[in-house]
Design a protein around this motif. Structure first.
Motif, PDB file in Angstrom:
ATOM      1  N   SER A 355       0.814  -1.220   0.000  1.00 36.02           N
ATOM      2  CA  SER A 355       0.000   0.000   0.000  1.00 36.02           C
ATOM      3  C   SER A 355       0.844   1.264   0.000  1.00 36.02           C
ATOM      4  O   SER A 355       0.290   2.372  -0.009  1.00 36.02           O
ATOM      5  N   GLY A 356       2.166   1.120   0.069  1.00 35.51           N
ATOM      6  CA  GLY A 356       3.041   2.275   0.058  1.00 35.51           C
ATOM      7  C   GLY A 356       3.074   3.046   1.363  1.00 35.51           C
ATOM      8  O   GLY A 356       3.407   4.233   1.380  1.00 35.51           O
ATOM      9  N   VAL A 357       2.736   2.371   2.469  1.00 38.69           N
ATOM     10  CA  VAL A 357       2.698   3.036   3.767  1.00 38.69           C
ATOM     11  C   VAL A 357       4.089   2.990   4.385  1.00 38.69           C
ATOM     12  O   VAL A 357       4.700   1.919   4.522  1.00 38.69           O
ATOM     13  N   ALA A 358       4.615   4.157   4.807  1.00 38.44           N
ATOM     14  CA  ALA A 358       5.979   4.248   5.318  1.00 38.44           C
ATOM     15  C   ALA A 358       6.172   3.510   6.627  1.00 38.44           C
ATOM     16  O   ALA A 358       7.309   3.222   7.016  1.00 38.44           O
ATOM     17  N   LEU A 359       5.084   3.189   7.337  1.00 41.13           N
ATOM     18  CA  LEU A 359       5.184   2.475   8.608  1.00 41.13           C
ATOM     19  C   LEU A 359       5.901   1.140   8.467  1.00 41.13           C
ATOM     20  O   LEU A 359       6.442   0.613   9.443  1.00 41.13           O
ATOM     21  N   ALA A 360       5.910   0.588   7.273  1.00 34.82           N
ATOM     22  CA  ALA A 360       6.584  -0.693   7.060  1.00 34.82           C
ATOM     23  C   ALA A 360       8.096  -0.540   7.069  1.00 34.82           C
ATOM     24  O   ALA A 360       8.819  -1.512   7.307  1.00 34.82           O
ATOM     25  N   ILE A 361       8.589   0.656   6.814  1.00 29.98           N
ATOM     26  CA  ILE A 361      10.021   0.870   6.619  1.00 29.98           C
ATOM     27  C   ILE A 361      10.643   1.685   7.738  1.00 29.98           C
ATOM     28  O   ILE A 361      11.676   1.318   8.297  1.00 29.98           O
ATOM     29  N   ASP A 362      10.027   2.813   8.086  1.00 32.84           N
ATOM     30  CA  ASP A 362      10.626   3.747   9.033  1.00 32.84           C
ATOM     31  C   ASP A 362       9.820   3.861  10.310  1.00 32.84           C
ATOM     32  O   ASP A 362       8.590   3.724  10.309  1.00 32.84           O
ATOM     33  N   HIS A 363      10.512   4.169  11.401  1.00 32.37           N
ATOM     34  CA  HIS A 363       9.862   4.536  12.649  1.00 32.37           C
ATOM     35  C   HIS A 363       9.447   6.003  12.598  1.00 32.37           C
ATOM     36  O   HIS A 363       9.830   6.754  11.692  1.00 32.37           O
ATOM     37  N   ALA A 364       8.690   6.423  13.606  1.00 31.41           N
ATOM     38  CA  ALA A 364       8.334   7.840  13.714  1.00 31.41           C
ATOM     39  C   ALA A 364       9.599   8.679  13.825  1.00 31.41           C
ATOM     40  O   ALA A 364       9.706   9.748  13.220  1.00 31.41           O
ATOM     41  N   THR A 365      10.557   8.204  14.608  1.00 34.95           N
ATOM     42  CA  THR A 365      11.877   8.829  14.657  1.00 34.95           C
ATOM     43  C   THR A 365      12.818   7.997  13.811  1.00 34.95           C
ATOM     44  O   THR A 365      13.045   6.816  14.084  1.00 34.95           O
ATOM     45  N   VAL A 366      13.356   8.608  12.764  1.00 35.41           N
ATOM     46  CA  VAL A 366      14.189   7.917  11.791  1.00 35.41           C
ATOM     47  C   VAL A 366      15.652   8.206  12.095  1.00 35.41           C
ATOM     48  O   VAL A 366      16.055   9.370  12.201  1.00 35.41           O
ATOM     49  N   GLN A 367      16.445   7.137  12.259  1.00 33.67           N
ATOM     50  CA  GLN A 367      17.865   7.301  12.554  1.00 33.67           C
ATOM     51  C   GLN A 367      18.654   7.519  11.267  1.00 33.67           C
ATOM     52  O   GLN A 367      18.391   6.906  10.239  1.00 33.67           O
ATOM     53  N   ARG A 368      19.636   8.407  11.350  1.00 40.04           N
ATOM     54  CA  ARG A 368      20.548   8.670  10.255  1.00 40.04           C
ATOM     55  C   ARG A 368      21.977   8.705  10.803  1.00 40.04           C
ATOM     56  O   ARG A 368      22.167   8.863  12.017  1.00 40.04           O
ATOM     57  N   PRO A 369      22.994   8.577   9.966  1.00 43.99           N
ATOM     58  CA  PRO A 369      24.370   8.623  10.472  1.00 43.99           C
ATOM     59  C   PRO A 369      24.681   9.908  11.238  1.00 43.99           C
ATOM     60  O   PRO A 369      25.476   9.895  12.174  1.00 43.99           O
ATOM     61  N   TRP A 370      24.045  10.999  10.856  1.00 43.38           N
ATOM     62  CA  TRP A 370      24.324  12.295  11.502  1.00 43.38           C
ATOM     63  C   TRP A 370      23.440  12.569  12.716  1.00 43.38           C
ATOM     64  O   TRP A 370      23.660  13.526  13.441  1.00 43.38           O
ATOM     65  N   GLY A 371      22.388  11.773  12.930  1.00 42.19           N
ATOM     66  CA  GLY A 371      21.470  12.015  14.044  1.00 42.19           C
ATOM     67  C   GLY A 371      20.127  11.371  13.781  1.00 42.19           C
ATOM     68  O   GLY A 371      20.046  10.184  13.487  1.00 42.19           O
ATOM     69  N   SER A 372      19.059  12.166  13.847  1.00 41.10           N
ATOM     70  CA  SER A 372      17.720  11.609  13.645  1.00 41.10           C
ATOM     71  C   SER A 372      16.743  12.718  13.292  1.00 41.10           C
ATOM     72  O   SER A 372      17.011  13.912  13.499  1.00 41.10           O
ATOM     73  N   PHE A 373      15.584  12.303  12.752  1.00 42.43           N
ATOM     74  CA  PHE A 373      14.487  13.259  12.571  1.00 42.43           C
ATOM     75  C   PHE A 373      13.169  12.578  12.887  1.00 42.43           C
ATOM     76  O   PHE A 373      13.023  11.359  12.724  1.00 42.43           O
ATOM     77  N   THR A 374      12.224  13.382  13.357  1.00 45.46           N
ATOM     78  CA  THR A 374      10.881  12.920  13.684  1.00 45.46           C
ATOM     79  C   THR A 374       9.879  13.762  12.918  1.00 45.46           C
ATOM     80  O   THR A 374       9.933  15.007  12.988  1.00 45.46           O
ATOM     81  N   VAL A 375       8.995  13.134  12.166  1.00 43.92           N
ATOM     82  CA  VAL A 375       7.928  13.862  11.483  1.00 43.92           C
ATOM     83  C   VAL A 375       6.844  14.168  12.507  1.00 43.92           C
ATOM     84  O   VAL A 375       6.208  13.270  13.061  1.00 43.92           O
ATOM     85  N   LEU A 376       6.629  15.458  12.777  1.00 42.06           N
ATOM     86  CA  LEU A 376       5.649  15.882  13.774  1.00 42.06           C
ATOM     87  C   LEU A 376       4.243  15.930  13.188  1.00 42.06           C
ATOM     88  O   LEU A 376       3.267  15.543  13.837  1.00 42.06           O
TER      89      LEU A 376
END
Length: 481
Positions: A355-376
Motif C-alpha cells: 500500500s506504500g505506507v511508510a510504517l513498514a520501513i521507518d519509525h516515527a523517529t528515523v535514525q541517520r548517520p548524523w542524528g535523527s528526525f521525527t515527522v511531527l
C-alpha cells in the motif's frame, strides 16, 4: 587455531514489526537490559579462546549503526565491517567473509558464523559448544550447531544426526525443512533430531573447498566481487563491496548452497537457552513470566490477564482481563495479536509495503548517520520535522527541486550553508532555504543541535533530494537526508 567470529547482521525481521522495520531491523532491537541483539551477540563471544578478529557482514546502510553499537560494546579485538550494497542471502555473505578471512589469516583459520539477532541465555554452555565446534572443525568438518528441541515446533528446520564423532558431536544424516507438527512430534520422540540454529563453524579451507565442489557459482561470483575494482577498503576496517559486481551474487542460503549438499557435516548438540527471536511469542517466552504467565516491558499494567506480553514505549498500557495476547506499542503503530497468530505479523508488513505506507520501513523517529528526525505532522503540500544533529556531524550538501525549507533553531548552534553564504544560528533564530538552492546543516559544537524544519512545496517526499557531497559516502540517488 586462530578463531574469527563472523556476525551476520541483516534481515528485515518483519515478524517483529512494529519494533523491527526495514530502516532499523531486528539486530538493533533492544533487550530488557538495554543492549541490542547485536551487542548481546558480540558480547557472548568474549571469553572464547584464540579470538583474533571480529567481522560483521551488514548492509552499507546499517554501517553507522553497527559501528555505534559496537563502539559501546568495548571490543577487545579488531573489528572489520564487510559492507554489502544490497541484501542477498547467507550464501554470498559467508563466501565473501571467508575470502576476507583467507586474505587476513590464511586457510587454517576457523570461522564461527553467528546471526546477530539470536538470544542465548546459557553463556557457559554456549562457549563450551563453541570450543567443541572448533575442535571438530579442525578435522575438516563443516560444523553446525543443533539445538536440543524443547517441543515439536514446526517453525524450525530440523537436523537428523547419526554416528557419534566425540562428546556432543555427531555426523549429520540429513536436513529437514520445517515439518508439519505431526512429523515434528515424531522427530522429538526419535531423540536424534535437533533444531537448525543457523550457527556454523568451519575452517577457511573447508568452506572454500566445499563451495568449490557443491556451489561453484556462489564461490566464483564471490571471488569476482572480492577482486572487483570497485571493492575498496578505507583503512579503518571497512571493506565495501563493488555494487555492480555484487548484483551477480546468487540469492541462496549457506544451508542450500553448502551444508545440505555436503556429506562432511558434523553437528554439535547443545542446550544453551537458544531462541531465534523469530516472533513476538518467542520474545514473550524469553521473559520470565509472573504467576499468571504475564510479562511486560515498559510502563504497563496487567490485571486479570493471563499469558499476555506487553511492550510499551512512551505511553502507559493497561491490559485488563485478556489472555494469550501480544501487545506492542510504539509512537506511531500499535500491534495487538493472539500469540498463536504472531507469525502472521509479516503479512501486515507485506500489506503496508504493498500500500506504500511508510510504517513498514521507518519509525516515527528515523535514525541517520548524523542524528535523527521525527515527522511531527504533515499534510497536502507541507511537512514539519524535529531534527537532531550529533556534535561534529553534518548533513549532505544538497538541494530540493519541489520544496522549500524553513529552519528554526531550538537548541545548540547551527552552521548553515545556503548557496554561497554561511551563517551560524543560535536558539530562536531561523533561516529560509528556497527551492533549488544548495544547502547544508552542520553541528560544529559539543552539544546536540535541535531544529524544527517546515517544508512547503508541491512534493515533500524524502526522495526529493539531489546530493553533491557527503561525509558518509552516500550516493546522490539514495533517498536519505
Amino acid at each position: 587455531m586462530k578463531l574469527v567470529p563472523i556476525i551476520l547482521c541483516g534481515g528485515a525481521g518483519t515478524r517483529l514489526w512494529p519494533v523491527s522495520r526495514e530502516s532499523m531491523p531486528k539486530p538493533f532491537m533492544r533487550l530488557a537490559d538495554g543492549r541490542s541483539l547485536l551487542q548481546a551477540t558480540v558480547s557472548r563471544v568474549d571469553g572464547l579462546d584464540d579470538v583474533h578478529h571480529l567481522a560483521v557482514v551488514t548492509n552499507v546502510a546499517y554501517s553507522y549503526k553497527v559501528a555505534e553499537d559496537l563502539a559501546a560494546a568495548n571490543l577487545r579485538y579488531p573489528l572489520a565491517l564487510l559492507l554489502e550494497p544490497e541484501g542477498r542471502n547467507t550464501g554470498p555473505a559467508i563466501a565473501l567473509a571467508t575470502l576476507w578471512a583467507q586474505r587476513e589469516y590464511g586457510d587454517d583459520c576457523a570461522l564461527l558464523v553467528l546471526p546477530a539477532d539470536h538470544l542465548i541465555q546459557n553463556l557457559d554452555a554456549f562457549r563450551q559448544a563453541c570450543r567443541d565446534a572448533v575442535q571438530l572443525a579442525a578435522t575438516g568438518r563443516l560444523v553446525t550447531f543443533g539445538i536440543t528441541p524443547s517441543e515439536p515446533d514446526p517453525a524450525f528446520g530440523y537436523i537428523e544426526w547419526g554416528e557419534p564423532l566425540g562428546a556432543r558431536a555427531f555426523a549429520v544424516k540429513r536436513f529437514v525443512e520445517k515439518p508439519a507438527r505431526e512429523l515434528a512430534e515424531q522427530y522429538l520422540k526419535a531423540g536424534n533430531f535437533a533444531w537448525n540454529s543457523g550457527m556454523f563453524c568451519f575452517t577457511v579451507q573447508a568452506c572454500l573447498g566445499g563451495l568449490e565442489q557443491h556451489a561453484p557459482d556462489v564461490l566464483s561470483a564471490a571471488r569476482a566481487t572480492f577482486d572487483a575494482q570497485g571493492t575498496t577498503s578505507n583503512g579503518t576496517g571497512q571493506l565495501s563491496f563493488d555494487a555492480a559486481s555484487f548484483r551477480s551474487q546468487p540469492n541462496i542460503s549457506i544451508d542450500y548452497a553448502l551444508m545440505e549438499r555436503s556429506g562432511n557435516v558434523g553437528l554439535i548438540a547443545c542446550d544453551i537457552g537458544w531462541s531465534d527471536i523469530g516472533s513476538w511469542k518467542a520474545v514473550s517466552d524469553a521473559h520470565a513470566p509472573d504467576e499468571q504467565g504475564n510479562a511486560s516491558v515498559g510502563p504497563a499494567l496487567l490485571m486479570g490477564s493471563r499469558n499476555t506480553y506487553v511492550r510499551a514505549q512512551d505511553r502507559f498500557v493497561a491490559a485488563l482481563g485478556v489472555e494469550n495476547l501480544v501487545v506492542v506499542d510504539t509512537p506511531d503503530a500499535l500491534l495487538v495479536a493472539h500469540k498463536d497468530a504472531s507469525q502472521q505479523v509479516k503479512d501486515v508488513v507485506a500489506h503496508l509495503k504493498k500500500s506504500g505506507v511508510a510504517l513498514a520501513i521507518d519509525h516515527a523517529t528515523v535514525q541517520r548517520p548524523w542524528g535523527s528526525f521525527t515527522v511531527l505532522t504533515e499534510g497536502e503540500g507541507f511537512k514539519v520535522k524535529r531534527i537532531e544533529v550529533k556534535p561534529g556531524a553534518s548533513l549532505s550538501l544538497q538541494l530540493h527541486h519541489k520544496r522549500s525549507e524553513h529552519w528554526v533553531v531550538i537548541a545548540g548552534t547551527a552552521h548553515v550553508t545556503r548557496g554561497e553564504e554561511t551563517v551560524d544560528l543560535g536558539p530562536n533564530q531561523s533561516t529560509y532555504i528556497p527551492v533549488g538552492v544548495k544547502h547544508r546543516l552542520a553541528n560544529r559544537g559539543t552539544l546536540p543541535l535541535e531544529i524544527v524544519e517546515v517544508q512547503c512545496g508541491t512534493y515533500v517526499g524524502e526522495d526529493d533530494i539531489e546530493r553533491f557531497s557527503d561525509v558518509y559516502g552516500r550516493v546522490k540517488s539514495e533517498t536519505r537526508a
